[in-house]
Design a protein around this motif. Sequence first.
Motif, PDB file in Angstrom:
ATOM      1  N   PHE A 260       2.084   4.350  -3.821  1.00 54.05           N
ATOM      2  CA  PHE A 260       0.726   4.772  -3.720  1.00 54.05           C
ATOM      3  C   PHE A 260       0.690   6.091  -4.067  1.00 54.05           C
ATOM      4  CE2 PHE A 260       0.283   1.114  -0.744  1.00 54.05           C
ATOM      5  CZ  PHE A 260      -0.342   0.311  -1.601  1.00 54.05           C
ATOM      6  N   LEU A 261      -0.573   6.539  -4.765  1.00 53.20           N
ATOM      7  CA  LEU A 261      -1.329   7.853  -4.560  1.00 53.20           C
ATOM      8  C   LEU A 261      -2.655   7.901  -4.178  1.00 53.20           C
ATOM      9  CD1 LEU A 261      -1.101  10.873  -5.569  1.00 53.20           C
ATOM     10  CD2 LEU A 261      -2.542  10.085  -7.774  1.00 53.20           C
ATOM     11  N   ALA A 262      -2.726   8.699  -2.840  1.00 51.86           N
ATOM     12  CA  ALA A 262      -4.022   8.721  -2.222  1.00 51.86           C
ATOM     13  C   ALA A 262      -4.865   9.550  -2.748  1.00 51.86           C
ATOM     14  CB  ALA A 262      -3.624   8.697  -0.695  1.00 51.86           C
TER      15      ALA A 262
ATOM     16  N   ILE B  61      -0.866   2.959   7.974  1.00 48.32           N
ATOM     17  CA  ILE B  61       0.270   2.401   7.128  1.00 48.32           C
ATOM     18  C   ILE B  61       1.404   3.145   7.423  1.00 48.32           C
ATOM     19  CG2 ILE B  61       1.145   2.540   4.634  1.00 48.32           C
ATOM     20  CD1 ILE B  61      -1.778   2.252   3.789  1.00 48.32           C
ATOM     21  N   ARG B  62       1.423   4.594   7.750  1.00 46.63           N
ATOM     22  CA  ARG B  62       2.722   5.129   8.036  1.00 46.63           C
ATOM     23  C   ARG B  62       3.325   4.753   9.180  1.00 46.63           C
ATOM     24  NH1 ARG B  62       0.839  10.696   5.026  1.00 46.63           N
ATOM     25  NH2 ARG B  62       1.917  10.248   2.945  1.00 46.63           N
TER      26      ARG B  62
ATOM     27  N   ASP C  42       8.410   3.968   6.141  1.00 43.97           N
ATOM     28  CA  ASP C  42       9.200   4.026   4.813  1.00 43.97           C
ATOM     29  C   ASP C  42       8.303   4.003   3.318  1.00 43.97           C
ATOM     30  OD1 ASP C  42       8.733   1.380   5.162  1.00 43.97           O
ATOM     31  OD2 ASP C  42      10.222   0.886   3.906  1.00 43.97           O
ATOM     32  N   ALA C  43       6.880   3.776   3.604  1.00 45.17           N
ATOM     33  CA  ALA C  43       6.037   3.856   2.544  1.00 45.17           C
ATOM     34  C   ALA C  43       5.909   5.122   1.634  1.00 45.17           C
ATOM     35  CB  ALA C  43       4.608   3.281   3.154  1.00 45.17           C
TER      36      ALA C  43
ATOM     37  N   ILE D 125      -0.063  -5.912   0.625  1.00 43.37           N
ATOM     38  CA  ILE D 125       0.260  -5.431  -0.746  1.00 43.37           C
ATOM     39  C   ILE D 125       1.698  -4.698  -0.801  1.00 43.37           C
ATOM     40  CG2 ILE D 125      -0.186  -3.512  -2.503  1.00 43.37           C
ATOM     41  CD1 ILE D 125      -3.147  -4.202  -1.865  1.00 43.37           C
ATOM     42  N   LEU D 126       1.973  -3.793   0.299  1.00 42.19           N
ATOM     43  CA  LEU D 126       3.589  -3.276   0.228  1.00 42.19           C
ATOM     44  C   LEU D 126       4.354  -4.411   0.558  1.00 42.19           C
ATOM     45  CD1 LEU D 126       2.358  -0.244   2.490  1.00 42.19           C
ATOM     46  CD2 LEU D 126       3.540  -0.168   0.386  1.00 42.19           C
TER      47      LEU D 126
END
Length: 116
Positions: free
Chosen positions: A4-6, A18-19, A24-25, A98-99
């Motif tokens: 991803f790019l936030a 998320i983290r 590991d995302a 999604i991840l």
Amino acid sequence: MIRFLADENLNGKILRGIRRERPDADILRVQDSILYQSADENVLAWAADQARILLTHDIETMVGFANQRIAANRPMSGVIAIRDTLPIGRVIDDLLIILGASEMSDWENIVTFLPL
């Protein structure tokens, strides 16, 4: 692996959530890259070059630029547009799905909106 790019405008609580669940995302913030304060078109081009799906709250302009890239047959790793009125927990849950359940190729040249 999903990358991803936030976008600059993405709520930091989403990234922290998320983290917390997936340390590991692979998520890079625009603010932590050479893209900081770049035009939307440049952010989309860089995301495509780096094979990163863009996460954004910018439904007004970023979605339009993404659709223009698709119409012009220019590569795009995908855009996930997130309305800033959605509950943060719901957004985190959808992004975790999604991840865990998709591949980068599933998002190529697609603009999608949360919730799923």
